[in-house]
Design a protein around this motif. Structure first.
Motif, PDB file in Angstrom:
ATOM      1  N   GLY A   1       0.888  -1.205   0.201  1.00 25.77           N
ATOM      2  CA  GLY A   1      -0.155  -0.107  -0.035  1.00 25.77           C
ATOM      3  C   GLY A   1       0.952   1.215  -0.236  1.00 25.77           C
ATOM      4  O   GLY A   1       1.738   1.358  -0.909  1.00 25.77           O
ATOM      5  N   PHE A   2       0.493   2.053   0.881  1.00 26.34           N
ATOM      6  CA  PHE A   2       1.175   3.402   1.168  1.00 26.34           C
ATOM      7  C   PHE A   2       2.507   3.501   1.981  1.00 26.34           C
ATOM      8  O   PHE A   2       2.942   4.312   2.565  1.00 26.34           O
ATOM      9  N   SER A   3       2.620   2.096   2.381  1.00 24.71           N
ATOM     10  CA  SER A   3       3.626   1.899   3.494  1.00 24.71           C
ATOM     11  C   SER A   3       5.281   1.478   2.996  1.00 24.71           C
ATOM     12  O   SER A   3       5.906   0.981   3.674  1.00 24.71           O
ATOM     13  N   ASN A   4       5.464   2.166   1.701  1.00 23.27           N
ATOM     14  CA  ASN A   4       6.800   1.723   1.206  1.00 23.27           C
ATOM     15  C   ASN A   4       7.791   2.813   1.674  1.00 23.27           C
ATOM     16  O   ASN A   4       7.644   3.948   1.308  1.00 23.27           O
ATOM     17  N   PRO A   5       8.908   2.512   2.475  1.00 18.48           N
ATOM     18  CA  PRO A   5       9.648   3.551   2.927  1.00 18.48           C
ATOM     19  C   PRO A   5      10.544   4.074   1.770  1.00 18.48           C
ATOM     20  O   PRO A   5      11.254   5.086   2.213  1.00 18.48           O
ATOM     21  N   TYR A   6      10.589   3.565   0.664  1.00 18.36           N
ATOM     22  CA  TYR A   6      11.236   4.103  -0.244  1.00 18.36           C
ATOM     23  C   TYR A   6      10.389   4.065  -1.828  1.00 18.36           C
ATOM     24  O   TYR A   6       9.504   3.460  -1.670  1.00 18.36           O
ATOM     25  N   ASP A   7      10.874   4.941  -2.568  1.00 16.27           N
ATOM     26  CA  ASP A   7      10.147   5.211  -3.803  1.00 16.27           C
ATOM     27  C   ASP A   7      10.420   4.045  -4.944  1.00 16.27           C
ATOM     28  O   ASP A   7      10.217   4.378  -5.969  1.00 16.27           O
ATOM     29  N   ASN A   8      10.956   3.015  -4.444  1.00 16.74           N
ATOM     30  CA  ASN A   8      11.528   2.000  -5.615  1.00 16.74           C
ATOM     31  C   ASN A   8      11.635   0.691  -4.658  1.00 16.74           C
ATOM     32  O   ASN A   8      11.240   0.681  -3.494  1.00 16.74           O
ATOM     33  N   LEU A   9      11.553  -0.395  -5.674  1.00 16.72           N
ATOM     34  CA  LEU A   9      11.655  -1.646  -5.143  1.00 16.72           C
ATOM     35  C   LEU A   9      13.078  -2.487  -5.490  1.00 16.72           C
ATOM     36  O   LEU A   9      13.022  -3.494  -5.890  1.00 16.72           O
ATOM     37  N   LYS A  10      13.855  -1.505  -5.436  1.00 20.64           N
ATOM     38  CA  LYS A  10      15.373  -2.150  -5.833  1.00 20.64           C
ATOM     39  C   LYS A  10      15.952  -3.008  -4.598  1.00 20.64           C
ATOM     40  O   LYS A  10      15.467  -3.055  -3.332  1.00 20.64           O
ATOM     41  N   SER A  11      16.704  -3.873  -4.908  1.00 15.34           N
ATOM     42  CA  SER A  11      17.260  -5.064  -3.775  1.00 15.34           C
ATOM     43  C   SER A  11      17.875  -4.150  -2.724  1.00 15.34           C
ATOM     44  O   SER A  11      17.636  -4.551  -1.495  1.00 15.34           O
ATOM     45  N   GLN A  12      18.234  -3.125  -2.553  1.00 16.58           N
ATOM     46  CA  GLN A  12      18.874  -2.441  -1.596  1.00 16.58           C
ATOM     47  C   GLN A  12      17.782  -1.850  -0.661  1.00 16.58           C
ATOM     48  O   GLN A  12      17.750  -2.020   0.585  1.00 16.58           O
ATOM     49  N   SER A  13      16.357  -1.462  -1.319  1.00 19.29           N
ATOM     50  CA  SER A  13      15.446  -0.946  -0.555  1.00 19.29           C
ATOM     51  C   SER A  13      14.568  -2.328   0.070  1.00 19.29           C
ATOM     52  O   SER A  13      14.306  -2.287   1.536  1.00 19.29           O
ATOM     53  N   LEU A  14      14.870  -3.377  -0.642  1.00 15.48           N
ATOM     54  CA  LEU A  14      13.919  -4.531  -0.258  1.00 15.48           C
ATOM     55  C   LEU A  14      14.643  -5.154   0.873  1.00 15.48           C
ATOM     56  O   LEU A  14      14.283  -6.235   1.472  1.00 15.48           O
ATOM     57  N   ALA A  15      15.945  -4.839   1.261  1.00 13.93           N
ATOM     58  CA  ALA A  15      16.705  -5.698   2.177  1.00 13.93           C
ATOM     59  C   ALA A  15      16.070  -5.199   3.575  1.00 13.93           C
ATOM     60  O   ALA A  15      16.137  -5.720   4.506  1.00 13.93           O
ATOM     61  N   LEU A  16      15.170  -4.363   3.539  1.00 18.67           N
ATOM     62  CA  LEU A  16      14.253  -4.025   5.026  1.00 18.67           C
ATOM     63  C   LEU A  16      13.244  -4.924   5.098  1.00 18.67           C
ATOM     64  O   LEU A  16      12.434  -4.845   5.969  1.00 18.67           O
ATOM     65  N   LEU A  17      12.724  -5.390   3.852  1.00 13.09           N
ATOM     66  CA  LEU A  17      11.708  -6.411   3.807  1.00 13.09           C
ATOM     67  C   LEU A  17      11.895  -7.721   4.374  1.00 13.09           C
ATOM     68  O   LEU A  17      12.081  -8.849   3.769  1.00 13.09           O
ATOM     69  N   THR A  18      11.970  -7.879   5.760  1.00 13.91           N
ATOM     70  CA  THR A  18      12.384  -9.333   6.390  1.00 13.91           C
ATOM     71  C   THR A  18      11.342  -9.575   7.449  1.00 13.91           C
ATOM     72  O   THR A  18      10.585  -8.531   8.035  1.00 13.91           O
TER      73      THR A  18
END
Length: 141
Positions: free
Chosen positions: A36-53
């Motif tokens: 939803g609107f809870s993306n801490p970054y404006d992209n879904l690059k691997s560097q950003s997705l490192a926080l998706l754990t």
């Protein structure tokens, strides 16, 4: 703030909201990080997705429960002052069970509905059932 107006009105939401008339309570729906609107970054690059754990998701729930400054209930809304119950279904049901084990003592109770209890990495039977049904449909024509 009228939080009920911002909730999607589904049958399950309505039944949960109606329960607060029995006992004074507050229901908070927390959106999972990266949805939803809870993306801490404006992209879904691997560097950003490192926080998706899983651990980050557990820590997010604990952080919210222990630091949120909610202007209701006379301010007594921290987990040590009022019972917080963590509820989730499917993926969030798993997160509920992981949170209860990983961070005991924060939430008064946890209810995980349809939570995955066993991971199967190669579940071929799902594909087998689809193939079987497809073959049946083809031969019936």
């Amino acid at each position: 703030m009228d939080t009920e107006a911002t909730l999607p009105m589904t049958p399950s939401t309505v039944s949960l909201l109606s329960n607060k008339t029995v006992q004074p309570s507050l229901m908070i729906i927390i959106e999972h990080r990266f949805f939803g609107f809870s993306n801490p970054y404006d992209n879904l690059k691997s560097q950003s997705l490192a926080l998706l754990t899983i651990q980050q998701a557990i820590d997010d729930l604990v952080y919210f429960a222990t630091t949120a400054d909610l202007p209701m209930c006379g301010g007594a809304v921290k987990p040590g002052q009022a019972p917080w119950i963590l509820i989730g279904g499917s993926c969030s049901g798993v997160l509920t069970s992981y949170t209860m084990v990983n961070k005991p003592g924060i939430f008064w109770a946890g209810y995980g509905s349809s939570a995955t209890v066993q991971t199967i990495t190669d579940y071929y039977d799902y594909f087998t059932r689809i193939c079987h049904r497809t073959v049946l449909l083809i031969y019936r024509q």
